[in-house]
Design an enzyme around this catalytic site. Structure first.
Site, PDB file in Angstrom:
ATOM      1  N   SER A 145       0.859  -1.191   0.000  1.00 54.28           N
ATOM      2  CA  SER A 145       0.000   0.000   0.000  1.00 54.28           C
ATOM      3  C   SER A 145       0.890   1.234   0.000  1.00 54.28           C
ATOM      4  O   SER A 145       2.030   1.178   0.493  1.00 54.28           O
ATOM      5  CB  SER A 145      -0.875   0.010   1.254  1.00 54.28           C
ATOM      6  OG  SER A 145      -1.476   1.289   1.439  1.00 54.28           O
ATOM      7  N   TYR A 158      -1.444  -0.603  10.379  1.00 58.82           N
ATOM      8  CA  TYR A 158      -1.552  -0.902   8.940  1.00 58.82           C
ATOM      9  C   TYR A 158      -0.296  -0.445   8.201  1.00 58.82           C
ATOM     10  O   TYR A 158       0.293  -1.196   7.407  1.00 58.82           O
ATOM     11  CB  TYR A 158      -2.795  -0.215   8.370  1.00 58.82           C
ATOM     12  CG  TYR A 158      -3.090  -0.533   6.923  1.00 58.82           C
ATOM     13  CD1 TYR A 158      -3.581  -1.779   6.546  1.00 58.82           C
ATOM     14  CD2 TYR A 158      -2.894   0.424   5.925  1.00 58.82           C
ATOM     15  CE1 TYR A 158      -3.865  -2.067   5.213  1.00 58.82           C
ATOM     16  CE2 TYR A 158      -3.174   0.144   4.596  1.00 58.82           C
ATOM     17  CZ  TYR A 158      -3.665  -1.098   4.238  1.00 58.82           C
ATOM     18  OH  TYR A 158      -3.942  -1.382   2.921  1.00 58.82           O
TER      19      TYR A 158
END
Ligand SMILES: NC(=O)c1ccc[n+]([C@@H]2O[C@H](COP(=O)([O-])OP(=O)(O)OC[C@H]3O[C@@H](n4cnc5c(N)ncnc54)[C@H](O)[C@@H]3O)[C@@H](O)[C@H]2O)c1
Length: 254
Positions: A145, A158
């Protein structure tokens, strides 16, 4: 008469997180061009539904329920692929979870689960697949990501997990380069999938911090675009592309 000839593939590949979103789009894309797929997901019904859709379109897939952070499930899934096909050519590590959370409110359980699925799950799948990928000079594509490249607000867990996926990608790429296995990663910005609903701004969030994660082109990405990039990175024509981090982010990291 000249018709359109779609490329045909013979690769065998597990796709994790294959129930909805990017994993499903990846399974449909590879399945439509002749690859044999294992659609793996915690959501066993969703994984089977994706496989059925691939098969209904003339492809070859089976659905498999399993948790990528569970060693036993991972070993079982890879063993099943080998029993059915005797080989493994591409591993697409797509499964992932996350949320926005003020760090003081992040429980150890949630921190561990996010690291466990995103980072440890990617490691476990890779560890199990690598001996077989050496045989086929195969490829791993990890979906990380942009949150692993630049700081995003309220994503300590995350972002850490995705940063870890990028270094795992590079470590494996280096370790396996001389054995012909390539390992690459993709860093998308926001993609239009169910995971987006898990990323609700926490109460009291500083709105200004979210401005940095809105891409200058203002777009949410179609999951099919990420599937296309996975196919590109897995392509034998990209034989020297390893350890690469491909951003697909509408310019958000510029
Ligand atoms: N959608 C985005 O905006 C975006 C942006 C950047 C990166 N990503 C990454 O892309 C990947 C795919 O996400 P998506 O957008 O398709 O989300 P999604 O929620 O649609 O799909 C993720 C899938 O992973 C599965 N999964 C979760 N935990 C699992 C586990 N322990 N074992 C097996 N499967 C598990 C879920 O059941 C789900 O089907 C994730 O790694 C995510 O972090 C997504």
């Amino acid at each position: 008469m000249v018709g359109i000839v779609l490329p045909t593939r013979s690769e065998v590949l597990p796709v994790t997180g294959a129930a909805p979103g990017i994993g499903r789009a990846t399974a449909l894309r590879f399945g439509a061009s002749g690859a044999s797929l294992c659609c793996l997901d915690l959501d066993a019904d969703g994984a089977r539904e994706t496989a059925e859709t691939v098969n209904a379109d003339g492809g070859d897939a089976f659905g498999c329920g399993g948790d990528v952070s569970d060693e036993v499930d991972v070993k079982g899934a890879v063993a099943t692929v080998l029993e059915r096909h005797g080989r493994l050519d591409v591993l697409a590590n797509v499964a992932g979870i996350g949320h926005f959370r003020h760090t003081p409110e992040e429980s150890l359980a949630d921190w561990s689960r996010i690291l466990g699925v995103n980072l440890t799950g990617t490691f476990l799948m890779a560890r199990e697949a690598l001996p077989h990928l050496v045989e086929t000079k195969g490829v791993i594509v990890n979906v990380a990501s942009v949150a692993g490249l630049t700081a995003h607000p309220y994503t300590a867990a995350y972002g850490s997990s995705k940063g870890g996926v990028l270094m795992l990608t590079k470590s494996l790429a280096l370790e396996y380069a001389s054995r012909g296995v390539r390992v690459n990663a993709i860093c998308p910005s926001g993609v239009l999938t169910p995971i987006v609903t898990q990323f609700a701004a926490p109460d009291g969030a500083e709105e200004i911090l979210f401005q940095r994660i809105i891409p200058p082109n203002g777009q949410l990405i179609d999951p099919g675009e990420i599937a296309c990039a996975i196919e590109f990175l897995a392509s034998a024509e990209m034989g020297n592309m390893t350890g690469a981090v491909l951003t697909i982010d509408g310019g958000v990291t510029l």
